[in-house]
Design an enzyme around this catalytic site. Structure first.
Site, PDB file in Angstrom:
ATOM      1  CB  SER A 465      -0.945  -0.042   1.199  1.00 45.61           C
ATOM      2  OG  SER A 465      -1.933   0.948   1.102  1.00 45.61           O
ATOM      3  CG  ASP A 739      -6.654  -2.303  -4.053  1.00 47.79           C
ATOM      4  OD1 ASP A 739      -7.331  -1.383  -3.577  1.00 47.79           O
ATOM      5  OD2 ASP A 739      -5.425  -2.427  -3.872  1.00 47.79           O
ATOM      6  CG  HIS A 769      -5.825  -1.997  -0.161  1.00 50.87           C
ATOM      7  ND1 HIS A 769      -5.077  -1.559  -1.236  1.00 50.87           N
ATOM      8  CD2 HIS A 769      -5.241  -1.475   0.942  1.00 50.87           C
ATOM      9  CE1 HIS A 769      -4.095  -0.793  -0.795  1.00 50.87           C
ATOM     10  NE2 HIS A 769      -4.159  -0.731   0.516  1.00 50.87           N
TER      11      HIS A 769
END
EC number: 3.1.1.79
Length: 802
Positions: A465, A739, A769
């Site tokens: 991320s 995502d 995610h």
């Protein structure tokens, strides 16, 4: 994010309760989810739609013949709505699917936001098809639960309506964008109109009964637990800010949100739309408290070394790769707060040479009562490789402690030390502080790799991320300094551009429980140093925190009054007394009434309409809900009317999503938040007669600037010039098909491949995610986590040995 330790609590309960807990979590989802998934993959879109239309027409005819009962009427209406939305959605999905292949990285990687949107809509249609078949088969049974099936059908009809709106938005993007480009590249006025419309869509239907319907079934019980925890924490947060009792709140709040999916969805939407980044920072940092982190450690792999280090803010020299005889000075981080130590965690499955040295021991930072294994006389030799890890958390939350469970697994499976950097977090330390600290720590690790138990022959940068973003930008900075770049990068579901650009996958943020659009915006604003401030009341701005307390107190008293009124009305109804009719209630007043939903038995199919009492939100059709939202939102308090400041900019210059305050369009939109877009360019995205449901939470201001800072290549590497991207080492991207950040990975991989840079992209299906934090939850997450390990192992293996 916060899913790490909540997941381990989830697993601990599962072990304690054994089969009963598993049966409880899976009973509702097992049959319908597996069957819906099978329908989704075995039927083409047109066949699925035709089958659904046939079933809805049959169910419509049946319930229309059941007399004037309210439940029968609503069941007939809901099947009529499903039929209408399915027929309207199918051509658009077919068009998107027909051109989606043009946006893939290659034929072996069929993934992009258009495909993901079509897949999500297919999942919704498949669920409705399965439910329609169930109703058709069981509607005559005395055990048929009319109220339960009605509530579920209405929820999925609302979701299907919103998905149809997203499909039209995706079609609009397809018409405007250049061929092969996923991100919106229209003029700023058109971009503002587009996003202004998008953020007004209703989201609560995706956070109630439909929560996580697009993901693999094993994920959904966890998401339900997470959502209940989120809304309960939101109540606690508000009570804490206003000085009210948290204990009393928890007794009242947790239960009602657990048993009422619609109320939970409405509260979820209110939280994500109105609460600021400090709430999300507090919520995600729950994983840092001692109890949860201890539970996580109990469930994770046991390692010999897990030590928190404090790197001194002292400059040092690094050799240049072009000429090792020359050096460059690596200065300590300076941005915003001046020089200071950088924290990092060393994790190693085996105790290796150098890891018990006096110099390293002098850097160890105490972590309180946390136990550590003492060094043993026998040491393993230094590893030939080193993994430098940068954790995710939206740039605003978490540390290496939150990610330690899967890092320990990495250390065991890879057999190398893991050096995880705890960079300073926004909004207290905005860009470029985190980048400076990560770069400083990376260079320190490369220079002092012997202390970390490695010879440093191979170095891999790995992150997820926000950490994936920092892995790429640290490599760009290392190349700019002329020092050694890592031998490769493994970035899991990274964000590669922080610009407020729409893309097909980012449309999925409307329904994503982990990455809602407003939360993404708040995190980006905090990281870019343009954190939102409330400009709606200058007096409250002057009061600071006291102004926020005053606002939250008034909102709490309003909710208390409305809640008491709804309970009183329900009591009078149950007592056989009709309350006095009042004017049309506001959306805020309707919401508490939802908690008093009455069970409708099978006999209610023939019950006269008048005997069901006053109307509630659940008795309305989608069109009624839309018109109701449109007429009521003007009375809804605006809880998050915020903007950002950056330099000498004025409000009329910086509001990206909304028109300037003095414009006619802004004034009209305040009077009618739920109405369709004023711009004919945006209104054309919807066909005549289609009206998606609008949010009842007031105007959502997402105060992102189109400022130069978000275009900085060290913040948005996707926007970096070719000359910078050519300096990157091999990049291995692992993305999620569902995502909102999928298009970031696809477009970044396409840019690197067009430049001839070595890059791989692997896309995992049906996972959210942040799947690394859920690695032990199910087979799918374990396989996805193993894929990340394989990519890292590929980087750490010398080319000659492959």
């Amino acid at each position: 994010m916060v899913q790490t330790s909540i997941f381990h609590v989830f697993c601990t309960l599962k072990r304690i309760m054994g089969k009963d807990f598993s049966r409880f979590c899976r009973k509702r989802n097992r049959y319908r989810c597996v069957k819906a998934s099978a329908f989704s993959h075995s039927m083409d879109l047109r066949t699925m739609t035709q089958s659904l239309v046939t079933l809805t027409e049959d169910n419509m005819a049946f319930f229309s013949s059941q007399g004037p009962g309210e439940t029968a009427r609503r069941l007939s209406n809901v099947f009529a709505g499903i039929r209408e939305q399915a027929l309207g959605l199918e051509p658009t999905l077919g068009h998107l699917l027909g051109v989606a292949h043009h946006f893939d990285l290659d034929t072996e990687t069929p993934a992009n936001g258009y495909r993901s949107l079509v897949h999500t809509a297919r999942c919704c249609l498949a669920h409705l098809l399965h439910k329609s078949r169930y109703v058709a088969s069981n509607r005559r049974s005395i055990f048929f639960r009319a109220s339960h099936n009605l509530a579920e059908l209405e929820a999925y009809l609302a979701a299907l309506t919103q998905l149809r709106a997203l499909a039209y938005y995706a079609q609009r993007l397809l018409a405007i964008n250049r061929p092969g480009v996923l991100f919106f590249e229209g003029d700023e006025g058109l971009t503002a109109d587009f996003l202004r419309e998008y953020v007004t869509l209703h989201k609560g239907c995706f956070y109630g009964r439909c929560l996580g319907f697009q993901f693999t079934p094993a994920i959904r019980p966890f998401l339900q637990t997470l959502s209940i925890g989120l809304v309960s924490f939101g109540e606690h947060y508000k009570r804490k800010e206003t000085g009210l009792s948290v204990t009393a709140s928890s007794l009242f709040t947790g239960g009602r949100f657990a048993i009422d999916p619609e109320l939970r969805g409405a509260e979820f939407e209110r939280i994500i739309q109105n609460l600021d980044v400090h709430f999300w920072k507090a919520f995600w940092n729950i994983t840092e408290i001692e109890v949860l982190s201890s539970l996580a450690n109990m469930a994770s792999t046991t390692v010999r070394v897990s030590r928190l280090l404090s790197l001194p803010p002292d400059a040092f020299e690094m050799p240049l790769t072009s000429d090792p005889k020359l050096t460059v000075t690596i200065s300590p981080p300076m941005a915003h707060t001046g020089p200071g130590p950088v924290l990092a965690r060393l994790i190693s499955y085996d105790l290796r040479e150098g890891q018990d040295s006096k110099m390293l021991n002098s850097l160890v930072k105490s972590e309180g009562p946390r136990l550590e294994l003492r060094p043993r006389p026998q040491q393993a030799p230094r590893s030939r490789a080193l993994v430098v890890h940068i954790h995710g958390g939206g740039f605003v939350a978490q540390t290496s402690k939150s990610h330690e469970p899967y890092l320990k697994t990495w250390a065991q499976e890879l057999g190398v030390p893991i050096f995880s950097i705890d960079y300073s977090l926004a909004p207290e330390a905005p860009f470029p502080r985190a980048l400076e600290e990560c770069f400083f720590a990376y260079c320190w690790a490369v220079k002092h790799c012997a202390l970390l138990g490695s010879t440093g022959e191979r170095v891999c940068l790995a992150g997820d991320s926000a950490g994936g973003n920092l892995c790429v930008t640290v490599s760009l900075r290392a190349a700019a300094y002329g020092v050694r770049v890592p031998d490769g990068i493994m970035a899991a579901y990274p964000v590669t551009t922080l610009q407020p650009s729409a893309s097909p996958s980012r449309l999925l943020s409307l329904m994503d429980p982990l990455l809602p659009l407003s939360v993404l915006s708040k995190c980006v604003s905090a990281y870019s140093g343009t954190e939102t401030e409330d400009h709606s009341d200058s007096d409250q701005k002057a009061l600071g925190m006291m102004g926020l307390v005053q606002r939250d107190t008034s909102l709490f008293l309003r909710d208390l009054r409305l809640g008491a009124s709804s309970w009183l009305n329900s009591f009078l109804e149950l007592s056989g007394r009709k309350p006095q009719k009042t004017s049309v209630p506001t959306a805020e007043a309707v919401r508490p009434t939802e908690t008093m939903r009455r069970s409708v038995s099978e006999a209610a199919l023939a019950q006269p309409e008048g005997l069901l009492g006053t109307d509630t939100l659940k008795t309305l059709t989608i069109k009624d809900l839309n018109s109701k939202d449109n007429s009521e939102t003007s009375d809804t308090p605006e809880m998050s009317l915020s903007m950002e400041t950056l330099g000498p900019s004025t409000p009329s210059d910086v509001n990206f999503f909304l028109r300037p305050e003095n414009s006619q369009e802004e004034t009209e939109s305040k009077d009618d938040v739920g109405s369709l877009g004023r711009s004919p360019r945006v209104r054309a995205a919807f066909p005549e007669g289609f009206h998606p449901r609008r949010s009842s939470q007031g105007i959502l201001h997402i105060p992102l600037y189109s400022s130069p800072i978000v275009k900085n290549p060290f913040m948005s590497p996707l926007l970096a010039p070719d000359s910078m991207l050519k300096t990157l080492p091999p990049v291995h991207l692992v993305a999620c098909a569902l995502d909102p950040m999928l298009d970031d990975s696809v477009m970044f991989a396409r840019r690197l491949r067009d430049l001839g840079q070595p890059v791989t992209l692997n896309v995992v299906e049906d996972l959210p995610h942040g799947f690394l934090s859920l690695a032990a939850l199910c087979r799918e997450t374990r396989q996805a986590a193993e894929l990340c390990v394989q990519r890292i192992r590929l980087v750490l293996t010398p080319p000659a040995a492959r």
